[in-house]
Design an enzyme around this catalytic site. Sequence first.
Site, PDB file in Angstrom:
ATOM      1  N   SER A  13       0.837  -1.202   0.000  1.00  0.00           N
ATOM      2  CA  SER A  13       0.000   0.000   0.000  1.00  0.00           C
ATOM      3  C   SER A  13       0.877   1.259   0.000  1.00  0.00           C
ATOM      4  O   SER A  13       0.539   2.253  -0.642  1.00  0.00           O
ATOM      5  CB  SER A  13      -0.978  -0.006   1.178  1.00  0.00           C
ATOM      6  OG  SER A  13      -0.314   0.183   2.399  1.00  0.00           O
ATOM      7  N   ASN A  14       2.010   1.209   0.700  1.00  0.00           N
ATOM      8  CA  ASN A  14       2.932   2.355   0.662  1.00  0.00           C
ATOM      9  C   ASN A  14       3.588   2.481  -0.709  1.00  0.00           C
ATOM     10  O   ASN A  14       3.738   3.592  -1.225  1.00  0.00           O
ATOM     11  CB  ASN A  14       4.003   2.209   1.748  1.00  0.00           C
ATOM     12  CG  ASN A  14       3.493   2.637   3.105  1.00  0.00           C
ATOM     13  OD1 ASN A  14       3.318   3.817   3.352  1.00  0.00           O
ATOM     14  ND2 ASN A  14       3.221   1.671   3.966  1.00  0.00           N
ATOM     15  N   LEU A  85      11.339  -6.995   4.537  1.00  0.00           N
ATOM     16  CA  LEU A  85      11.718  -7.524   5.841  1.00  0.00           C
ATOM     17  C   LEU A  85      13.074  -8.214   5.893  1.00  0.00           C
ATOM     18  O   LEU A  85      13.519  -8.607   6.963  1.00  0.00           O
ATOM     19  CB  LEU A  85      10.621  -8.488   6.344  1.00  0.00           C
ATOM     20  CG  LEU A  85       9.213  -7.869   6.371  1.00  0.00           C
ATOM     21  CD1 LEU A  85       8.186  -8.867   6.880  1.00  0.00           C
ATOM     22  CD2 LEU A  85       9.174  -6.588   7.191  1.00  0.00           C
ATOM     23  N   ASN A 102      14.108   3.593   4.854  1.00  0.00           N
ATOM     24  CA  ASN A 102      13.122   2.609   5.299  1.00  0.00           C
ATOM     25  C   ASN A 102      12.025   3.340   6.067  1.00  0.00           C
ATOM     26  O   ASN A 102      12.265   4.399   6.655  1.00  0.00           O
ATOM     27  CB  ASN A 102      13.797   1.602   6.233  1.00  0.00           C
ATOM     28  CG  ASN A 102      12.831   0.557   6.771  1.00  0.00           C
ATOM     29  OD1 ASN A 102      12.027  -0.006   6.022  1.00  0.00           O
ATOM     30  ND2 ASN A 102      12.896   0.295   8.061  1.00  0.00           N
ATOM     31  N   HIS A 104       9.393   2.642   9.254  1.00  0.00           N
ATOM     32  CA  HIS A 104       9.118   1.725  10.362  1.00  0.00           C
ATOM     33  C   HIS A 104       7.834   2.182  11.052  1.00  0.00           C
ATOM     34  O   HIS A 104       7.678   3.373  11.347  1.00  0.00           O
ATOM     35  CB  HIS A 104      10.289   1.722  11.354  1.00  0.00           C
ATOM     36  CG  HIS A 104      10.123   0.669  12.403  1.00  0.00           C
ATOM     37  ND1 HIS A 104      10.403  -0.656  12.152  1.00  0.00           N
ATOM     38  CD2 HIS A 104       9.668   0.737  13.667  1.00  0.00           C
ATOM     39  CE1 HIS A 104      10.130  -1.357  13.247  1.00  0.00           C
ATOM     40  NE2 HIS A 104       9.686  -0.540  14.185  1.00  0.00           N
ATOM     41  N   ASP A 145      16.881  -1.195  11.566  1.00  0.00           N
ATOM     42  CA  ASP A 145      16.228  -0.037  12.197  1.00  0.00           C
ATOM     43  C   ASP A 145      17.178   0.881  12.968  1.00  0.00           C
ATOM     44  O   ASP A 145      16.760   1.531  13.927  1.00  0.00           O
ATOM     45  CB  ASP A 145      15.103  -0.506  13.157  1.00  0.00           C
ATOM     46  CG  ASP A 145      14.064  -1.354  12.449  1.00  0.00           C
ATOM     47  OD1 ASP A 145      13.830  -1.112  11.256  1.00  0.00           O
ATOM     48  OD2 ASP A 145      13.492  -2.257  13.090  1.00  0.00           O
TER      49      ASP A 145
HETATM   50  C1  GAR Z   1       4.252  -0.782   6.757  1.00  0.00           C
HETATM   51  O1  GAR Z   1       3.423  -0.479   7.845  1.00  0.00           O
HETATM   52  C2  GAR Z   1       5.701  -0.615   7.143  1.00  0.00           C
HETATM   53  O2  GAR Z   1       5.908   0.404   8.075  1.00  0.00           O
HETATM   54  C3  GAR Z   1       5.996  -1.959   7.732  1.00  0.00           C
HETATM   55  O3  GAR Z   1       5.366  -2.871   6.881  1.00  0.00           O
HETATM   56  C4  GAR Z   1       4.154  -2.269   6.411  1.00  0.00           C
HETATM   57  C5  GAR Z   1       4.034  -2.534   4.940  1.00  0.00           C
HETATM   58  O4  GAR Z   1       2.736  -2.223   4.514  1.00  0.00           O
HETATM   59  N1  GAR Z   1       7.425  -2.187   7.822  1.00  0.00           N
HETATM   60  C6  GAR Z   1       7.996  -2.803   8.853  1.00  0.00           C
HETATM   61  O5  GAR Z   1       7.359  -3.257   9.785  1.00  0.00           O
HETATM   62  C7  GAR Z   1       9.518  -2.880   8.778  1.00  0.00           C
HETATM   63  N2  GAR Z   1      10.067  -3.323  10.027  1.00  0.00           N
HETATM   64  P1  GAR Z   1       2.388  -2.091   2.961  1.00  0.00           P
HETATM   65  O6  GAR Z   1       2.885  -3.368   2.270  1.00  0.00           O
HETATM   66  O7  GAR Z   1       0.897  -2.000   2.904  1.00  0.00           O
HETATM   67  O8  GAR Z   1       3.067  -0.863   2.433  1.00  0.00           O
END
Ligand code: GAR
Length: 191
Positions: A13-14, A85, A102, A104, A145
Amino acid sequence: MERIAIFASGTGSNAKKIIEYFKAHPNIEVRLVVANKPDAPVLAMAKQQGVKTLLLDRPGFYQSEGALEALAEAQITFIVLAGFLWLVPPYLVNAYPNRIVNIHPALLPKFGGKGMYGMHVHRAVKETGETNTGITIHLVNEAYDEGDTLFQVRCPVTAADTPEQIAAKVRQLEHVHFAPVIEKYINALNS
Ligand code: GAR
């Protein structure tokens, strides 16, 4: 011209927000979406958006510098991790100094490190009774991180919030802030 590769492993989604944000940008282009799972929904989304994709395999990513060739071929100048990840190997950190960011889903240094991703983070925030949480956008180094923070913003957590509700608040902050922060950082790098 800056050409971004977005690394993502999940929904994306990001990644979608970032692709849309830079669609008509004069000097920043999302050129590639890189994933490590063949069934990651982010790959289908990228194809739909007309962005090229690359699928990583673990040995290729860690035992050789395999990813570099594909990134060079696409002339990638900047990397965005959006829900990716795997730990970024040193050769990649070194090839893109200060050019990997990144996101977080918490206020680092709290709730960071290996295993702290997605709902694990939001459940931990709930369990420790935090009264706020938020997002951190940071540079990537060789440890999970721990790179320099570029941006943080917080949101309240109430006692009644479920981990899912916390996740929704955080997701909303990510969608609003991630792309503009990338844009601002890249512009500062180039000024
Ligand atoms: C996001 O919330 C991001 O911050 C997190 O994974 C999600 C991905 O969502 N990242 C972590 O937790 C990294 N440690 P998305 O696939 O819908 O963009």
